[in-house]
Motif scaffolding. Structure first.
Motif, short mmCIF file in Angstrom:
data_model
loop_
_atom_site.label_atom_id
_atom_site.label_comp_id
_atom_site.label_asym_id
_atom_site.label_seq_id
_atom_site.Cartn_x
_atom_site.Cartn_y
_atom_site.Cartn_z
N ALA A 8 57.04 1.80 57.93
CA ALA A 8 55.58 1.92 57.84
C ALA A 8 55.15 1.84 56.38
CB ALA A 8 55.12 3.23 58.47
N GLY A 9 55.91 2.48 55.48
CA GLY A 9 55.59 2.43 54.06
C GLY A 9 55.73 1.04 53.48
N LEU A 10 56.57 0.24 54.10
CA LEU A 10 56.74 -1.15 53.69
C LEU A 10 55.60 -2.03 54.20
CD1 LEU A 10 58.83 -2.98 52.22
CD2 LEU A 10 59.93 -3.32 54.44
N GLY A 11 54.79 -1.47 55.11
CA GLY A 11 53.67 -2.22 55.66
C GLY A 11 53.94 -2.83 57.03
N VAL A 12 55.07 -2.46 57.63
CA VAL A 12 55.43 -3.01 58.94
C VAL A 12 54.59 -2.36 60.03
CG1 VAL A 12 57.28 -3.29 60.63
CG2 VAL A 12 57.77 -3.54 58.19
N ARG A 13 54.01 -3.17 60.88
CA ARG A 13 53.20 -2.68 61.99
C ARG A 13 53.81 -3.07 63.33
NH1 ARG A 13 49.98 0.70 64.04
NH2 ARG A 13 47.74 0.46 64.07
N VAL A 14 54.66 -4.11 63.32
CA VAL A 14 55.27 -4.61 64.55
C VAL A 14 56.73 -4.96 64.30
CG1 VAL A 14 55.21 -6.40 66.34
CG2 VAL A 14 53.06 -5.60 65.31
N MET A 15 57.60 -4.50 65.19
CA MET A 15 58.99 -4.92 65.21
C MET A 15 59.20 -5.80 66.43
SD MET A 15 60.78 -3.84 62.62
CE MET A 15 62.18 -4.69 63.39
N VAL A 16 60.04 -6.81 66.30
CA VAL A 16 60.38 -7.68 67.43
C VAL A 16 61.90 -7.78 67.49
CG1 VAL A 16 60.05 -9.93 68.53
CG2 VAL A 16 58.27 -9.02 67.01
N ALA A 17 62.48 -7.46 68.62
CA ALA A 17 63.94 -7.52 68.79
C ALA A 17 64.23 -7.67 70.28
CB ALA A 17 64.60 -6.26 68.23
N SER A 18 65.49 -7.90 70.59
CA SER A 18 65.86 -7.98 72.01
C SER A 18 66.25 -6.61 72.55
CB SER A 18 67.00 -8.98 72.21
OG SER A 18 68.13 -8.63 71.44
N SER A 19 66.61 -5.66 71.66
CA SER A 19 66.91 -4.29 72.08
C SER A 19 66.85 -3.38 70.86
CB SER A 19 68.28 -4.20 72.76
OG SER A 19 69.31 -4.61 71.88
N TYR A 20 66.69 -2.08 71.13
CA TYR A 20 66.56 -1.09 70.06
C TYR A 20 67.43 0.13 70.36
CZ TYR A 20 62.22 -3.58 68.87
OH TYR A 20 61.30 -4.53 68.52
N GLY A 21 67.73 0.88 69.31
CA GLY A 21 68.26 2.22 69.53
C GLY A 21 67.19 3.04 70.23
N ASP A 22 67.58 3.82 71.23
CA ASP A 22 66.60 4.54 72.05
C ASP A 22 65.71 5.46 71.22
OD1 ASP A 22 67.51 3.29 74.31
OD2 ASP A 22 68.79 4.97 74.95
N ILE A 23 66.31 6.25 70.33
CA ILE A 23 65.53 7.22 69.56
C ILE A 23 64.64 6.49 68.56
CG2 ILE A 23 65.65 9.16 67.96
CD1 ILE A 23 68.22 10.01 69.33
N PHE A 24 65.14 5.43 67.96
CA PHE A 24 64.33 4.65 67.03
C PHE A 24 63.11 4.08 67.75
CE2 PHE A 24 63.05 0.55 65.31
CZ PHE A 24 62.81 0.87 63.98
N TYR A 25 63.31 3.56 68.95
CA TYR A 25 62.20 3.01 69.73
C TYR A 25 61.13 4.07 69.96
CZ TYR A 25 59.85 0.47 73.54
OH TYR A 25 58.92 -0.18 74.34
#
Length: 208
Positions: free
Chosen positions: A92-109
């Motif tokens: 968020a501090g980097l300015g990211v508002r959207v992530m796009v991936a095919s899968s994520y770590g559950d807690i990170f998601y």
């Protein structure tokens, strides 16, 4: 409360790496020593900078096409590893508002949803197409995300639908977190507490 998310338009950067864990996103030593408001400069530290602290010219977020990206297109299993919420703070501090991936770590998601970052999941085939479109473009590629329509569109002309749990989508649109959701039931909680005091007066604290 978080910033409500309905639509977003921003630069897209391709980071086609699988299994980027939370320690890669933000190393623990920096998480402990850097204020939350400054974590953005430490995001992807080992990938963005060399040993002298200079930017690596070949890292996607340092290139002309990817600099300033608010949409990061990653690979499989993004955000795996430890449960540190600081990884999302850094993004968020980097300015990211959207992530796009095919899968994520559950807690990170889950942490993304709590902090107003939209974690989009695409099929591997669609994700590969997005990476190819960004890599094949001579110009920077922008992405337009419509959360209500559940659609991501690239400035190259490609677009893809995506799925998201309706409750998660509404939380992002409303900008609510668990605390805000709990406060919505404040009247019910108060009524329960009052009834419980009457039904079990012996169970109340002396200073309550």
């Amino acid at each position: 409360m978080t910033v409500p998310f309905l639509r977003h338009f921003g630069r897209a950067a391709s980071l086609p790496l699988d299994n980027i864990d939370t320690d890669v996103i933000i190393p623990m030593q920096q998480l402990l020593s850097v204020p939350r408001s400054e974590l953005g400069r430490c995001a992807f530290n080992a990938l963005r900078y060399d040993e002298q602290g200079n930017q690596r010219g070949d890292f996607p977020l340092n290139t002309t096409k990817g600099r300033g990206a608010s949409v990061i297109v990653a690979g499989r299993n993004f955000g795996c590893g430890s449960s540190r919420e600081g990884a999302v703070y850094a993004l968020a501090g980097l300015g990211v508002r959207v992530m796009v991936a095919s899968s994520y770590g559950d807690i990170f998601y889950s942490n993304c949803l709590k902090n107003g970052i939209l974690p989009i999941m695409l099929s591997q085939a669609d994700l590969d197409s997005v990476h190819e479109a960004i890599a094949g473009s001579q110009e920077p590629v922008d992405a337009a995300i419509d959360l209500q329509a559940q659609r991501i569109a690239l400035s190259t002309g490609l677009w893809f639908p995506f799925e998201i749990d309706p409750a998660h989508r509404q939380r992002l649109i409303d900008g609510t977190d668990e605390v805000a959701l709990t406060l919505q039931a404040e009247d019910d909680i108060r009524r329960f507490e009052q009834g419980d005091r009457m039904a079990r007066p012996w169970a109340q604290r002396a200073d309550a």
